[in-house]
Design a protein around this motif. Structure first.
Motif, mmCIF file in Angstrom:
data_model
loop_
_atom_site.group_PDB
_atom_site.id
_atom_site.type_symbol
_atom_site.label_atom_id
_atom_site.label_comp_id
_atom_site.label_asym_id
_atom_site.label_seq_id
_atom_site.Cartn_x
_atom_site.Cartn_y
_atom_site.Cartn_z
ATOM 1 N N CYS A 6 0.816 -1.219 0.000
ATOM 2 C CA CYS A 6 0.000 0.000 0.000
ATOM 3 C C CYS A 6 0.849 1.268 0.000
ATOM 4 O O CYS A 6 0.316 2.377 -0.093
ATOM 5 N N ASP A 7 2.163 1.122 0.099
ATOM 6 C CA ASP A 7 3.051 2.288 0.062
ATOM 7 C C ASP A 7 3.338 2.646 -1.394
ATOM 8 O O ASP A 7 4.344 2.234 -1.980
ATOM 9 N N LEU A 8 2.444 3.403 -1.988
ATOM 10 C CA LEU A 8 2.547 3.720 -3.412
ATOM 11 C C LEU A 8 3.566 4.832 -3.656
ATOM 12 O O LEU A 8 3.920 5.584 -2.752
ATOM 13 N N HIS A 9 4.026 4.909 -4.895
ATOM 14 C CA HIS A 9 5.071 5.867 -5.267
ATOM 15 C C HIS A 9 4.501 6.946 -6.186
ATOM 16 O O HIS A 9 3.514 6.708 -6.907
ATOM 17 N N PRO A 10 5.104 8.131 -6.195
ATOM 18 C CA PRO A 10 4.641 9.199 -7.102
ATOM 19 C C PRO A 10 4.768 8.770 -8.565
ATOM 20 O O PRO A 10 5.701 8.055 -8.937
ATOM 21 N N VAL A 11 3.848 9.217 -9.346
ATOM 22 C CA VAL A 11 3.908 8.925 -10.779
ATOM 23 C C VAL A 11 5.034 9.746 -11.409
ATOM 24 O O VAL A 11 5.123 10.955 -11.186
ATOM 25 N N PRO A 12 5.935 9.125 -12.179
ATOM 26 C CA PRO A 12 7.026 9.878 -12.823
ATOM 27 C C PRO A 12 6.489 10.971 -13.751
ATOM 28 O O PRO A 12 5.427 10.800 -14.383
ATOM 29 N N ASP A 13 7.220 12.060 -13.829
ATOM 30 C CA ASP A 13 6.771 13.195 -14.648
ATOM 31 C C ASP A 13 6.571 12.786 -16.103
ATOM 32 O O ASP A 13 5.638 13.249 -16.765
ATOM 33 N N TYR A 14 7.448 11.887 -16.621
ATOM 34 C CA TYR A 14 7.340 11.551 -18.056
ATOM 35 C C TYR A 14 6.048 10.812 -18.360
ATOM 36 O O TYR A 14 5.547 10.845 -19.471
#
Length: 314
Positions: A302-310
Motif C-alpha cells: 500500500c506504500d505507493l510511489h509518485p507517478v514519474p513526470d514523463y
C-alpha cells in the motif's frame, strides 16, 4: 487432536537474543534496551530479551542482567530469557525474567556441539531447573527441541524422536514446547506432517515453531505449520540471527516479512506493521551491516510511489 480454533497468528520476537547473539559488533546495553522497548510498543505478547549463558561462549549477550533491569516492562508482555543450565536459570530468575527457555537438540551431535553435553545430561539439568523455577511463582517454562527438522551433522532426524522429546518435556512439567529448524533444513510437507503429530501431544496454545530462512523456505514453512494448526511462531526483526554452533546457519525468519504476509492474507497478528518497519530500518546502523529482511527495503504494497513526470506527459 487439540487445536486452537483462533485464526490469529502469534508472532514472538527473538531478535534481542537470537538475533544479536552472533553479531560481531558489540551492541551497547542501552541500545539493546531501546530495541526491546521499541518492540514492546509494537504489540508483541512475548519478547526473548536475552540469555544467561557463559560470557565466554556468547560474549555479545554478556550484559543480560543489565538488559533485564533496564527495560520498561509493558503490561501483557512476557520477557523471556534463554538459559543453558541451572546457573543460567538462577541468574535469569534473579533478573526477574518472566519465562525461561531451555534448549536441547534432537540431534545428539548438535547437542554436544551447542550445549557441550549429552541429551541425557541436558534432561537431567532440566529437572533441576524445573524444580527451582517452580519455587518462583508465576515464572513460565518453555523448552525447545533444536534441530527438530534436520541436523547439519547427522542429517534427517527421526520424527518419532522429536515427538518423544516434546512429550517428555510436557511430562516433566514444562508448559511450552518449541520445535526449532535450527539451520533451515525444513520443507513445507515435512513441517505439516511433524506439526500435526506433535499437536496430538501439545496444545496449539503451547506450541511454538522456530524457523530459519537459510534455504529460502521460511515463510512457506510458516504457512504449512499454520495450516496444520500451529499458531505461535518465533521471528527476528530484520531477519537477524543464526546459531553460532551450526555450520551454514543464517538468519531467523524476518518478523516484518511474516507480519506483512499475514496482513496481505487477512491473517490477524495484532502487530503494528508500520511501526515495526520503522524499527527494522534502524537495524543496519545498530549492527553495522545490511539485514536480510525484504519488506523494510521494499515497503508495503500500500506504500505507493509518485507517478514519474514523463508518464504525466504521455
Amino acid at each position: 487432536m487439540t487445536r486452537d480454533d483462533s485464526e490469529q497468528l502469534i508472532v514472538q520476537e527473538v531478535a534481542p537474543r537470537d538475533g544479536l547473539q552472533i553479531e560481531a559488533k558489540w551492541v551497547e546495553t542501552q541500545d539493546k534496551i531501546a530495541l526491546i522497548d521499541g518492540l514492546s510498543a509494537c504489540g508483541f505478547t512475548r519478547i526473548e530479551a536475552g540469555s544467561f549463558v557463559s560470557p565466554k561462549a556468547i560474549p555479545a549477550l554478556r550484559d543480560g542482567e543489565a538488559v533485564f533491569q533496564g527495560i520498561a516492562r509493558a503490561p501483557g508482555v512476557i520477557y523471556v530469557a534463554l538459559v543453558p543450565n541451572v546457573k543460567g536459570a538462577q541468574r535469569a530468575l534473579a533478573a526477574c525474567a518472566d519465562e525461561l527457555n531451555l534448549v536441547m537438540s534432537a540431534s545428539e551431535t548438535h547437542n554436544r556441539a551447542n550445549m557441550r553435553m549429552s541429551c541425557e545430561s541436558s534432561l537431567a539439568g532440566f529437572a533441576e531447573i524445573i524444580r527451582i523455577t517452580n519455587e518462583s511463582r508465576g515464572v513460565k517454562l518453555n523448552a525447545t527441541v533444536a534441530t527438530a527438522f534436520g541436523c547439519p551433522f547427522e542429517g534427517r532426524i527421526d520424527e518419532e524422536r522429536v515427538v518423544s522429546i516434546a512429550r517428555t518435556y510436557r511430562e516433566m512439567g514444562v508448559e511450552g514446547v518449541t520445535l526449532a529448524d535450527t539451520t533451515g533444513m525444513a520443507n513445507p510437507r515435512q513441517v505439516e506432517r511433524l506439526v500435526s503429530r506433535v499437536l496430538e501431544h501439545v496444545p496449539a496454545a503451547s506450541l511454538t515453531l522456530h524457523f530459519h530462512d537459510t534455504r529460502g523456505l521460511g515463510l512457506a514453512n510458516v504457512l504449512a505449520a499454520y495450516g496444520a494448526g500451529a499458531r505461535r511462531f518465533d521471528a527476528a526483526l530484520g531477519g537477524l540471527g543464526g546459531c553460532p554452533f551450526a555450520p551454514g546457519a543464517s538468519g531467523n525468519i524476518c518478523t516484518e516479512d511474516v507480519v506483512n504476509m499475514c496482513d496481505e492474507m487477512g491473517i490477524p497478528t495484532g502487530i503494528d506493521l508500520q511501526r515495526l518497519i520503522a524499527l527494522s530500518r534502524t537495524l543496519p546502523a545498530l549492527v553495522g551491516h545490511e539485514v536480510p529482511g525484504q519488506v523494510a527495503k521494499a515497503g508495503r504494497n500500500c506504500d505507493l510511489h509518485p507517478v514519474p513526470d514523463y508518464v504525466r506527459t504521455i
